[in-house]
Design a protein around this motif. Sequence first.
Motif, short mmCIF file in Angstrom:
data_model
loop_
_atom_site.label_atom_id
_atom_site.label_comp_id
_atom_site.label_asym_id
_atom_site.label_seq_id
_atom_site.Cartn_x
_atom_site.Cartn_y
_atom_site.Cartn_z
N CYS A 1 0.84 -1.19 0.00
CA CYS A 1 0.00 0.00 0.00
C CYS A 1 0.88 1.25 0.00
CB CYS A 1 -0.90 -0.01 1.23
SG CYS A 1 -1.94 1.46 1.41
N SER A 2 0.57 2.20 -0.90
CA SER A 2 1.37 3.42 -1.01
C SER A 2 1.26 4.30 0.23
CB SER A 2 0.91 4.23 -2.24
OG SER A 2 1.14 3.51 -3.43
N SER A 3 0.28 3.99 1.08
CA SER A 3 0.11 4.79 2.29
C SER A 3 0.71 4.11 3.50
CB SER A 3 -1.37 5.07 2.53
OG SER A 3 -1.57 5.77 3.74
N CYS A 4 0.21 2.92 3.86
CA CYS A 4 0.65 2.25 5.09
C CYS A 4 1.82 1.30 4.87
CB CYS A 4 -0.50 1.50 5.75
SG CYS A 4 -1.04 0.02 4.81
N ARG A 5 2.15 0.99 3.60
CA ARG A 5 3.24 0.11 3.21
C ARG A 5 3.02 -1.35 3.59
NH1 ARG A 5 4.62 2.35 -0.72
NH2 ARG A 5 6.42 0.91 -0.81
N ASN A 6 1.84 -1.67 4.04
CA ASN A 6 1.51 -3.08 4.30
C ASN A 6 1.01 -3.73 3.01
OD1 ASN A 6 2.11 -3.14 7.09
ND2 ASN A 6 0.16 -2.13 7.55
N PRO A 7 1.12 -5.09 2.92
CA PRO A 7 0.69 -5.76 1.68
C PRO A 7 -0.81 -5.66 1.45
CG PRO A 7 1.23 -7.39 3.35
CD PRO A 7 1.68 -6.06 3.90
N ILE A 8 -1.17 -5.54 0.18
CA ILE A 8 -2.58 -5.56 -0.22
C ILE A 8 -2.88 -7.00 -0.67
CG2 ILE A 8 -4.30 -4.63 -1.79
CD1 ILE A 8 -2.50 -2.14 -2.05
N THR A 9 -3.53 -7.74 0.19
CA THR A 9 -3.69 -9.19 -0.06
C THR A 9 -4.87 -9.53 -0.95
OG1 THR A 9 -5.05 -9.44 1.93
CG2 THR A 9 -2.65 -9.71 2.17
N GLY A 10 -5.88 -8.67 -0.97
CA GLY A 10 -7.06 -8.98 -1.78
C GLY A 10 -8.09 -9.80 -1.05
N PHE A 11 -7.91 -10.06 0.23
CA PHE A 11 -8.93 -10.76 1.02
C PHE A 11 -8.96 -10.18 2.43
CE2 PHE A 11 -5.35 -13.01 2.69
CZ PHE A 11 -4.58 -13.43 1.61
N ASN B 1 -6.24 1.70 -7.33
CA ASN B 1 -5.03 1.87 -8.14
C ASN B 1 -5.08 3.23 -8.85
OD1 ASN B 1 -3.81 -0.81 -7.79
ND2 ASN B 1 -5.62 -1.55 -8.87
N TYR B 2 -3.96 3.94 -8.79
CA TYR B 2 -3.91 5.25 -9.45
C TYR B 2 -2.47 5.57 -9.83
CZ TYR B 2 -4.23 10.27 -10.26
OH TYR B 2 -4.13 11.53 -10.82
N GLU B 3 -2.25 5.78 -11.14
CA GLU B 3 -0.95 6.18 -11.69
C GLU B 3 0.20 5.37 -11.12
OE1 GLU B 3 -0.41 10.37 -11.40
OE2 GLU B 3 -1.84 10.79 -13.01
N GLY B 4 0.05 4.02 -11.17
CA GLY B 4 1.13 3.13 -10.76
C GLY B 4 1.19 2.87 -9.28
N GLY B 5 0.40 3.57 -8.50
CA GLY B 5 0.37 3.33 -7.06
C GLY B 5 -0.85 2.52 -6.67
N SER B 6 -0.78 1.85 -5.51
CA SER B 6 -1.90 1.04 -5.01
C SER B 6 -2.12 1.35 -3.54
CB SER B 6 -1.60 -0.46 -5.19
OG SER B 6 -1.46 -0.79 -6.56
N TRP B 7 -3.40 1.35 -3.15
CA TRP B 7 -3.79 1.66 -1.77
C TRP B 7 -4.86 0.66 -1.31
CZ3 TRP B 7 -2.69 5.24 -5.39
CH2 TRP B 7 -1.87 6.33 -5.07
N HIS B 8 -4.82 0.33 -0.02
CA HIS B 8 -6.01 -0.27 0.55
C HIS B 8 -7.12 0.77 0.42
CE1 HIS B 8 -2.83 -2.37 3.05
NE2 HIS B 8 -3.52 -3.40 2.57
N ASP B 9 -8.35 0.33 0.20
CA ASP B 9 -9.40 1.34 0.04
C ASP B 9 -9.56 2.19 1.29
OD1 ASP B 9 -10.49 -0.67 1.61
OD2 ASP B 9 -12.46 -0.62 0.64
N TYR B 10 -9.26 1.59 2.47
CA TYR B 10 -9.40 2.37 3.70
C TYR B 10 -8.20 3.28 3.95
CZ TYR B 10 -6.69 -1.68 5.35
OH TYR B 10 -5.76 -2.67 5.49
N CYS B 11 -7.14 3.13 3.14
CA CYS B 11 -5.95 4.00 3.26
C CYS B 11 -5.96 5.13 2.23
CB CYS B 11 -4.68 3.18 3.08
SG CYS B 11 -4.31 2.04 4.42
#
Length: 280
Positions: free
Chosen positions: A221-231, A239-249
């Motif tokens: 996650c581009s914000s918290c740096r924890n993995p985005i597992t998908g579950f 996802n935005y311009e090459g970055g990824s975020w948890h929706d809550y982040c």
Amino acid sequence: MAGRSNCFYCREDLSGKKFVRKDEKQVCVRCFDKFCANTCTECRRPISTDSKELHHKGRYWHSDCFRCAKCYKNLAKESFTSKDDRILCGTCSSREDAPRCHGCYKPILAGTENVEYKGNSWHDECFICYQCQKPIGSKSFLTKNNNIYCSPCHEKKFAKQCACCKKPITTGGVNYQDQPWHSECFVCSSCRKPLAGTRFTSHEEKVYCVDCYKSTVAKKCSSCRNPITGFGKAANVVNYEGGSWHDYCFNCKKCSLNLAEKRFVAHSGDIYCSDCSKKL
């Protein structure tokens, strides 16, 4: 042979001649064969006075005609049985009464090694695998379409093949994406830990346990740096311009308003809500 000395039928003088007494009547040999002799059951000819006669249950035979109805062995001095008006020797009688082999259709004689299954009988050497044609003996077997298979042939022909090792799956197993797997073959692509009965995910046609997916595959996650597992809590991603975020982040940099599924403005690599972007 005092008294009458003439043949009852032809009246020939029997003095000094051979004759037969039949029903208190004196009969010459010629007339006896013609009028009194019993008819042989086998050859249908009279049993003359100079022939040895055998009888059984009201029927008569020349001794040379008294033979087994199947093997034709002479039974004049042998034990025999009568079955359906036929005379049989002991061996043939045993064969007649013996059950028939379901394989070769020959009799299974008493004392012969045999196999019984579902009301049918086989000679031990006739009870064979439908596929490899080898005797099954005391080994385990299975059936398919009324045919008998040894366990190895049944597994090879009918068992599901593991998608990993291509060997038969005899018990249990795991089904994933419409393909069968041995439980011991369905493992994490990274740490090789068995995945049957546990949570797992896939990436580029490989399966991973949760821990390995987080550490080696999942985007951070581009914000918290924890993995985005998908579950779980991290099921949804932005996802935005090459970055990824948890929706809550995915929050406004200034007021922390969550911007998932909302309009936002990007500025110098940060995300802002519409109101905060106006104050920049």
